[in-house]
Design an enzyme around this catalytic site. Structure first.
Site, PDB file in Angstrom:
ATOM      1  N   HIS A  71      25.867  36.362 -39.252  1.00 57.06           N
ATOM      2  CA  HIS A  71      25.062  36.454 -40.488  1.00 57.06           C
ATOM      3  C   HIS A  71      25.922  36.788 -41.699  1.00 57.06           C
ATOM      4  CE1 HIS A  71      21.386  37.092 -37.758  1.00 57.06           C
ATOM      5  NE2 HIS A  71      21.380  35.875 -38.241  1.00 57.06           N
ATOM      6  N   ASP A 101      12.283  27.690 -42.710  1.00 48.38           N
ATOM      7  CA  ASP A 101      12.422  27.440 -41.263  1.00 48.38           C
ATOM      8  C   ASP A 101      11.231  26.619 -40.795  1.00 48.38           C
ATOM      9  OD1 ASP A 101      14.181  29.026 -38.787  1.00 48.38           O
ATOM     10  OD2 ASP A 101      12.402  27.837 -38.264  1.00 48.38           O
ATOM     11  N   ASP A 137      21.509  27.370 -41.644  1.00 49.03           N
ATOM     12  CA  ASP A 137      21.599  28.300 -40.516  1.00 49.03           C
ATOM     13  C   ASP A 137      20.671  27.759 -39.442  1.00 49.03           C
ATOM     14  OD1 ASP A 137      21.516  30.408 -38.752  1.00 49.03           O
ATOM     15  OD2 ASP A 137      20.781  31.883 -40.195  1.00 49.03           O
ATOM     16  N   SER A 138      21.100  26.674 -38.819  1.00 46.83           N
ATOM     17  CA  SER A 138      20.180  25.948 -37.938  1.00 46.83           C
ATOM     18  C   SER A 138      20.588  26.095 -36.486  1.00 46.83           C
ATOM     19  CB  SER A 138      20.195  24.463 -38.303  1.00 46.83           C
ATOM     20  OG  SER A 138      21.387  23.869 -37.846  1.00 46.83           O
ATOM     21  N   THR A 139      19.744  25.575 -35.619  1.00 42.01           N
ATOM     22  CA  THR A 139      20.100  25.427 -34.216  1.00 42.01           C
ATOM     23  C   THR A 139      21.150  24.314 -34.103  1.00 42.01           C
ATOM     24  OG1 THR A 139      18.044  24.169 -34.189  1.00 42.01           O
ATOM     25  CG2 THR A 139      17.977  26.288 -33.142  1.00 42.01           C
ATOM     26  N   PRO A 186      14.837  19.228 -33.755  1.00 40.21           N
ATOM     27  CA  PRO A 186      14.500  19.207 -35.184  1.00 40.21           C
ATOM     28  C   PRO A 186      15.701  19.426 -36.101  1.00 40.21           C
ATOM     29  CG  PRO A 186      13.653  21.223 -34.149  1.00 40.21           C
ATOM     30  CD  PRO A 186      14.185  20.349 -33.045  1.00 40.21           C
ATOM     31  N   ASP A 208       9.729  21.780 -42.631  1.00 37.69           N
ATOM     32  CA  ASP A 208      10.976  21.121 -42.253  1.00 37.69           C
ATOM     33  C   ASP A 208      11.972  21.178 -43.422  1.00 37.69           C
ATOM     34  OD1 ASP A 208      13.008  19.437 -41.470  1.00 37.69           O
ATOM     35  OD2 ASP A 208      11.665  17.899 -40.662  1.00 37.69           O
ATOM     36  N   GLY A 209      13.146  21.747 -43.157  1.00 40.62           N
ATOM     37  CA  GLY A 209      14.159  21.882 -44.204  1.00 40.62           C
ATOM     38  C   GLY A 209      14.677  20.541 -44.716  1.00 40.62           C
TER      39      GLY A 209
HETATM   40  N1  SAM Z   1      22.453  31.519 -35.348  1.00 40.69           N
HETATM   41  C1  SAM Z   1      21.905  30.451 -34.664  1.00 40.69           C
HETATM   42  C2  SAM Z   1      22.888  29.481 -34.052  1.00 40.69           C
HETATM   43  O1  SAM Z   1      23.913  29.115 -34.620  1.00 40.69           O
HETATM   44  O2  SAM Z   1      22.633  29.069 -32.910  1.00 40.69           O
HETATM   45  C3  SAM Z   1      20.840  29.823 -35.468  1.00 40.69           C
HETATM   46  C4  SAM Z   1      19.658  30.748 -35.463  1.00 40.69           C
HETATM   47  S1  SAM Z   1      18.279  30.310 -36.396  1.00 40.69           S
HETATM   48  C5  SAM Z   1      17.087  31.210 -35.439  1.00 40.69           C
HETATM   49  C6  SAM Z   1      18.017  28.608 -36.156  1.00 40.69           C
HETATM   50  C7  SAM Z   1      16.685  28.156 -36.756  1.00 40.69           C
HETATM   51  O3  SAM Z   1      16.786  26.798 -37.207  1.00 40.69           O
HETATM   52  C8  SAM Z   1      15.497  28.203 -35.794  1.00 40.69           C
HETATM   53  O4  SAM Z   1      14.645  29.243 -36.188  1.00 40.69           O
HETATM   54  C9  SAM Z   1      14.840  26.805 -35.954  1.00 40.69           C
HETATM   55  O5  SAM Z   1      13.431  26.889 -36.011  1.00 40.69           O
HETATM   56  C10 SAM Z   1      15.440  26.337 -37.267  1.00 40.69           C
HETATM   57  N2  SAM Z   1      15.430  24.880 -37.487  1.00 40.69           N
HETATM   58  C11 SAM Z   1      15.824  23.892 -36.651  1.00 40.69           C
HETATM   59  N3  SAM Z   1      15.638  22.691 -37.240  1.00 40.69           N
HETATM   60  C12 SAM Z   1      15.109  22.918 -38.482  1.00 40.69           C
HETATM   61  C13 SAM Z   1      14.708  22.084 -39.565  1.00 40.69           C
HETATM   62  N4  SAM Z   1      14.774  20.742 -39.493  1.00 40.69           N
HETATM   63  N5  SAM Z   1      14.214  22.683 -40.699  1.00 40.69           N
HETATM   64  C14 SAM Z   1      14.130  24.039 -40.787  1.00 40.69           C
HETATM   65  N6  SAM Z   1      14.487  24.863 -39.780  1.00 40.69           N
HETATM   66  C15 SAM Z   1      14.977  24.320 -38.646  1.00 40.69           C
END
Ligand code: SAM
Length: 282
Positions: free
Chosen positions: A65, A109, A159-161, A166, A140-141
């Protein structure tokens, strides 16, 4: 290992795995978008898993973070408007709001359930959610950025998955073009860019896509993150403007506490290993 006592994430492509000893499963659900699990571990506090992948632990989230936020915020000359795409655990939002120059921080998110679970199981990460400068949106971002007006944001933190499900479109040239269109003059994107040991091809593709989209000044920073594959992670900053300097004296005199980030860590994170230099012709 007894599978009832350990959580294990396998990194199939790399032939490795990471495990934590668990005390108990605290929660499990299938949200509209992804499979969410929360565990209490023996030594890492609480642990959030999304679609089988480790996301956040109480013990080590500060590396990620802090490095997703402070290097970019101390590089931009005057960051006022910040968007966090993803980031539903709210830890990046908390770090961004430590900067007094920030007037507005919007977290976008796709999955509201991630934030609702973070409020219960990671309350310390959510402690700035009621800051009047914070705005939490659950959409959706990719669409948020596509629909944005020109010159509406200074820094976009992705900061996404991982780039599946998605989050896949968040790693595309089309997305970076949409970012370019809504960023202000010195605007920049900073995005988690996976492991330099395991994912150099992906980092290279991201850098090319960012550059092709007009964000031609690039900087990949490195930091430890033992929870993620290989334990060594990266973030890539892609900017419209020069990245050769950061606000060193502001960083050295930062008016807030951090656990990992400081001015020397910032400088060290910018050092490029030999194999990275070779791969990116630096
Ligand atoms: N620190 C983490 C990592 O590197 O694995 C990321 C953590 S954060 C919880 C990831 C977030 O991205 C999730 O809450 C997920 O819902 C969000 N996410 C995935 N695709 C997205 C999109 N298209 N728009 C917005 N949020 C998205």
């Amino acid at each position: 290992m007894n599978p009832t006592e350990w959580f294990t994430e396998q990194h199939a492509d790399a032939g490795s795995a990471f495990s934590l000893k668990i005390k108990q499963k605290l929660h499990e659900e299938q949200s509209e978008f992804q499979h969410l699990e929360i565990y209490e571990t023996e030594t890492f506090g609480n642990l959030m898993i999304i679609d089988g992948c480790t996301m956040v632990s109480t013990r080590d989230n500060f590396f990620y973070h802090e490095m997703m936020s402070h290097p970019a915020l101390f590089t931009h000359p005057d960051p006022k408007r910040v968007w966090i795409i993803g980031g539903g655990d709210c830890g990046t939002l908390r770090e961004v709001l430590k900067h007094p120059s920030v007037e507005q921080a919007v977290q976008i998110d796709i999955d509201e359930r991630v934030t609702r679970l973070a409020e219960i199981y990671f309350p310390e990460l959510c402690e700035s959610n009621n800051d009047p400068r914070a705005d939490l949106k659950f959409i959706d971002g990719i669409k948020w950025v596509k629909d944005a007006e020109p010159n509406s944001v200074d820094i976009i933190i992705v900061d996404s998955t991982d780039p599946v499900g998605p989050a896949l479109g968040l790693f595309s040239e089309e997305f970076y073009r949409d970012c370019f269109a809504c960023l202000s003059e010195n605007g920049m994107v900073v995005q988690q860019s996976e492991s330099p040991l395991y994912h150099m091809k992906l980092i290279g593709e991201m850098r090319d896509a960012m550059s092709n989209a007009g964000l031609s000044h690039l900087q990949t920073l490195f930091f430890p993150q033992c929870l993620y594959p290989s334990g060594w992670w990266s973030a890539t900053i892609a900017s419209k403007g020069d990245l050769s300097k950061f606000r060193e004296s502001d960083s050295a005199n930062k008016p807030f506490d951090t656990t990992y980030y400081n001015v020397d860590i910032h400088k060290a994170a910018l050092a490029q290993p030999e194999f990275v230099k070779k791969a990116f012709n630096l």
